[in-house]
Design a protein around this motif. Sequence first.
Motif, PDB file in Angstrom:
ATOM      1  N   LEU A  20      45.703  42.916  44.480  1.00  0.00           N
ATOM      2  CA  LEU A  20      46.290  41.583  44.389  1.00  0.00           C
ATOM      3  C   LEU A  20      47.153  41.467  43.143  1.00  0.00           C
ATOM      4  CD1 LEU A  20      42.947  39.655  45.007  1.00  0.00           C
ATOM      5  CD2 LEU A  20      44.721  40.022  46.707  1.00  0.00           C
ATOM      6  N   ARG A  21      48.243  40.707  43.269  1.00  0.00           N
ATOM      7  CA  ARG A  21      49.046  40.370  42.085  1.00  0.00           C
ATOM      8  C   ARG A  21      48.431  39.087  41.544  1.00  0.00           C
ATOM      9  NH1 ARG A  21      54.214  42.103  40.826  1.00  0.00           N
ATOM     10  NH2 ARG A  21      54.228  43.047  42.879  1.00  0.00           N
ATOM     11  N   VAL A  22      47.963  39.119  40.300  1.00  0.00           N
ATOM     12  CA  VAL A  22      47.191  37.999  39.755  1.00  0.00           C
ATOM     13  C   VAL A  22      48.014  37.230  38.727  1.00  0.00           C
ATOM     14  CG1 VAL A  22      45.046  37.339  38.613  1.00  0.00           C
ATOM     15  CG2 VAL A  22      45.073  39.318  40.117  1.00  0.00           C
ATOM     16  N   ILE A  23      47.956  35.888  38.853  1.00  0.00           N
ATOM     17  CA  ILE A  23      48.611  34.979  37.913  1.00  0.00           C
ATOM     18  C   ILE A  23      47.516  34.097  37.347  1.00  0.00           C
ATOM     19  CG2 ILE A  23      50.310  33.129  37.697  1.00  0.00           C
ATOM     20  CD1 ILE A  23      51.680  34.294  40.201  1.00  0.00           C
ATOM     21  N   ASP A  24      47.530  33.873  36.017  1.00  0.00           N
ATOM     22  CA  ASP A  24      46.471  33.034  35.438  1.00  0.00           C
ATOM     23  C   ASP A  24      46.834  31.561  35.502  1.00  0.00           C
ATOM     24  OD1 ASP A  24      48.246  32.684  33.389  1.00  0.00           O
ATOM     25  OD2 ASP A  24      46.940  33.437  31.807  1.00  0.00           O
TER      26      ASP A  24
END
Length: 185
Positions: A20-24
């Motif tokens: 997964l491409r994770v964004i905070d």
Amino acid sequence: MEVGTIKENKINEEIRDKELRVIDEDGTMIGIKSRDEALALAEERNLDLVLISPNADPPVCKILDYGKFRYESQKREKDAKKKQRTIQVKEIRLSTFIEEHDIQVKANTASKFLKDGDKVKVSLRFRGRELGHTDLGKDVMDKFAELCSEVSNVEKKPVMEGRSLTMFLAPKSEKEREKEKADKE
């Protein structure tokens, strides 16, 4: 199948993708992580991992408070719905041999509809021998359009449809009305 439900996003364990491409929560990119790493990051911050874009490669997930996210998206949809304006089509019926006062009253009614932002369908039905004198009906339609010209534009000129002559009027915008007033002065 239910109608009117919000499309739910997959959260936490519902997400089945391996990478997964994770964004905070601030919107900064953390990078590509495995599903387990992303879940651990979200749990560490006491937030949820929400699948935002499932069709991307790799899918995009965001770490955020899902309850708050869902509340705000519902609020946005509700506001968008409030701002929508549905235009209705109101109908006015005329006859070939309508009296002066009657056409004036119907024109005033049509003007009210037009000022409210609705379109107006003006119809004139020919009966019996009147069908041989459609030119009289066109004269009545032109007179009606003239009476409503201050608040409307003719969207569709009078056209014969079977035994009826129909015409559509659309409301003028505020700018068009002001421009015409200035031109008259």
